[in-house]
Design an enzyme around this catalytic site. Sequence first.
Site, PDB file in Angstrom:
ATOM      1  N   TYR A   9      51.016   2.923 -37.763  1.00 41.35           N
ATOM      2  CA  TYR A   9      50.863   1.901 -36.682  1.00 41.35           C
ATOM      3  C   TYR A   9      52.323   1.279 -36.657  1.00 41.35           C
ATOM      4  O   TYR A   9      52.843   0.703 -37.501  1.00 41.35           O
ATOM      5  CB  TYR A   9      49.751   0.972 -36.798  1.00 41.35           C
ATOM      6  CG  TYR A   9      49.674  -0.204 -35.673  1.00 41.35           C
ATOM      7  CD1 TYR A   9      49.238   0.217 -34.458  1.00 41.35           C
ATOM      8  CD2 TYR A   9      50.347  -1.576 -35.863  1.00 41.35           C
ATOM      9  CE1 TYR A   9      49.395  -0.673 -33.615  1.00 41.35           C
ATOM     10  CE2 TYR A   9      50.251  -2.312 -34.733  1.00 41.35           C
ATOM     11  CZ  TYR A   9      49.842  -2.002 -33.399  1.00 41.35           C
ATOM     12  OH  TYR A   9      49.733  -2.897 -32.412  1.00 41.35           O
ATOM     13  N   ASP A  67      59.736   1.975 -40.704  1.00 41.24           N
ATOM     14  CA  ASP A  67      59.008   0.787 -40.282  1.00 41.24           C
ATOM     15  C   ASP A  67      58.767  -0.038 -41.279  1.00 41.24           C
ATOM     16  O   ASP A  67      57.576   0.135 -41.948  1.00 41.24           O
ATOM     17  CB  ASP A  67      57.838   1.047 -39.320  1.00 41.24           C
ATOM     18  CG  ASP A  67      57.248   0.035 -38.457  1.00 41.24           C
ATOM     19  OD1 ASP A  67      57.454  -0.982 -39.138  1.00 41.24           O
ATOM     20  OD2 ASP A  67      56.307   0.307 -38.052  1.00 41.24           O
ATOM     21  N   LYS A 106      57.550  -9.706 -39.163  1.00 40.35           N
ATOM     22  CA  LYS A 106      56.704 -10.681 -39.938  1.00 40.35           C
ATOM     23  C   LYS A 106      57.477 -11.700 -40.845  1.00 40.35           C
ATOM     24  O   LYS A 106      57.971 -12.579 -40.611  1.00 40.35           O
ATOM     25  CB  LYS A 106      55.863  -9.793 -40.797  1.00 40.35           C
ATOM     26  CG  LYS A 106      54.953  -8.872 -39.928  1.00 40.35           C
ATOM     27  CD  LYS A 106      53.685  -8.146 -40.625  1.00 40.35           C
ATOM     28  CE  LYS A 106      53.087  -7.007 -40.010  1.00 40.35           C
ATOM     29  NZ  LYS A 106      52.118  -7.601 -39.016  1.00 40.35           N
TER      30      LYS A 106
HETATM   31  N1  HOZ Z   1      50.227  -4.990 -37.985  1.00 42.28           N
HETATM   32  C1  HOZ Z   1      49.367  -6.031 -37.687  1.00 42.28           C
HETATM   33  C2  HOZ Z   1      47.894  -5.482 -38.333  1.00 42.28           C
HETATM   34  N2  HOZ Z   1      47.968  -4.230 -38.756  1.00 42.28           N
HETATM   35  C3  HOZ Z   1      49.262  -6.607 -36.504  1.00 42.28           C
HETATM   36  C4  HOZ Z   1      48.438  -7.777 -36.344  1.00 42.28           C
HETATM   37  C5  HOZ Z   1      47.996  -7.516 -34.715  1.00 42.28           C
HETATM   38  O1  HOZ Z   1      48.162  -6.393 -34.420  1.00 42.28           O
HETATM   39  O2  HOZ Z   1      47.555  -8.574 -34.489  1.00 42.28           O
END
Ligand code: HOZ
Length: 429
Positions: free
Chosen positions: A144, A239, A267
């Site tokens: 993702y 990423d 983050k």
């Molecule tokens: N990458 C985070 C969750 N896997 C993002 C948090 C979100 O999507 O709010």
Amino acid sequence: MKHDRSSLLFEKASQVIPGGVNSPVRAFRPVGGNPLFIERADGSRMYDADGNEFIDYVCSWGPMIVGHCHPRVVEAVSAAMARGCSFGAPTELEVELAEMVVEAVPSIETVRMVSSGTEATMSAIRLARAATGRDAVVKFAGCYHGHADSLLVKAGSGAATFGVPDSPGVPADFARHTLVAEFNDLASVQALVDENRGRIACVIVEPIGGNMGTVSPLPGFLEGLRAVCDREGIVLIFDEVMTGFRVAYGGAQELYGVTPDLTTLGKIIGGGLPVGAFGGKRAIMELLSPAGGVYQAGTLSGNPLAMTAGIETLRILQEDGFYRKLDQKSARLAEGIAKAAADAGCPLYSARVGSMLCAFFTSGEVRDWTTAASCDTAAYGRYFRAMLEQGIYLAPSQFETAFVSMAHSDGDIEQTIGAAAKAFAGLTA
Ligand code: HOZ
């Protein structure tokens, strides 16, 4: 444990916010029940609107590596706040954080700040396309990279959790430029390269999968990606929104010794405030406007509060032995959970890289999206609820990573292992 106030707030939220949450992963749908509304946090602990206390392993999905409300971060941000929240003009703070990032991350020669990981990956891909004059992007199933159109194809995190890895609303014309390979499978990458010679602008990868649970790269995988990209003139993008400053000060690229062309961050470099960044080889980065013609912009990019929180957090990370101590805590936790599951006869694959952890409800090894997706998500849901009732706050999905912070004490870890033992016993009873 009472959840009355959270339930009421969720009811109200659902009237005015789609699905009652501002990001899908916060909803408890995959594990049952309603999300808890958080009032405050301190160190390793979070407190909800009903006054319940939790040991927090979501850590705001990764940023809170030094714990919530670290006094040094609070003090620095409060002082910055008094000087002004946003100017829309350059500040020395941006230079300072950029210098820290350039110094820390092996592949980054110059870096631009944005406000989220999504912006970072979207912009890195635009740069890669401009640099190569090609359109296609290779990504990996279960990875993702935020919610930009071309990346919501076979996507992990909430997209996988909610069964929409290919989101409605993404034009087929955009999605056709995204080619999907299997994580840890170099042959699947080579096959795409062979079929699309001269079309592929970039390969984008989470060097440690963190959005399908936690999945380590197999030995040779990242090196193999580097070699394919070098051979074919493809831009390699790591990423590291999740892994940057998390698995080592210089991120996964320091840990594994493989250097991408571009890196995305987020983050931790915002210390809990909204930040993203992308950086890499000077020759590619100089294509960005106003140095070059690739357009990218943002009113709150390099925001002084976010820069301050990031700088102070990174200073704490530089303290002697930080990562060694965090690794020891995380190992104790992962091993304790694995042992508790084994003692209870509960099939579990306990994955860990540094302070990124995942308890996969499967007896087999998890190495890609296919093996992650075969986990028993209903069992995870029962585990999640049993842990929550014992004051342990985990991600409400099997396909997410748990994060350990420096604020987690030995007592927190013992308490968590004890709670896990009870949860596993309940599952196998
Ligand atoms: N990458 C985070 C969750 N896997 C993002 C948090 C979100 O999507 O709010």
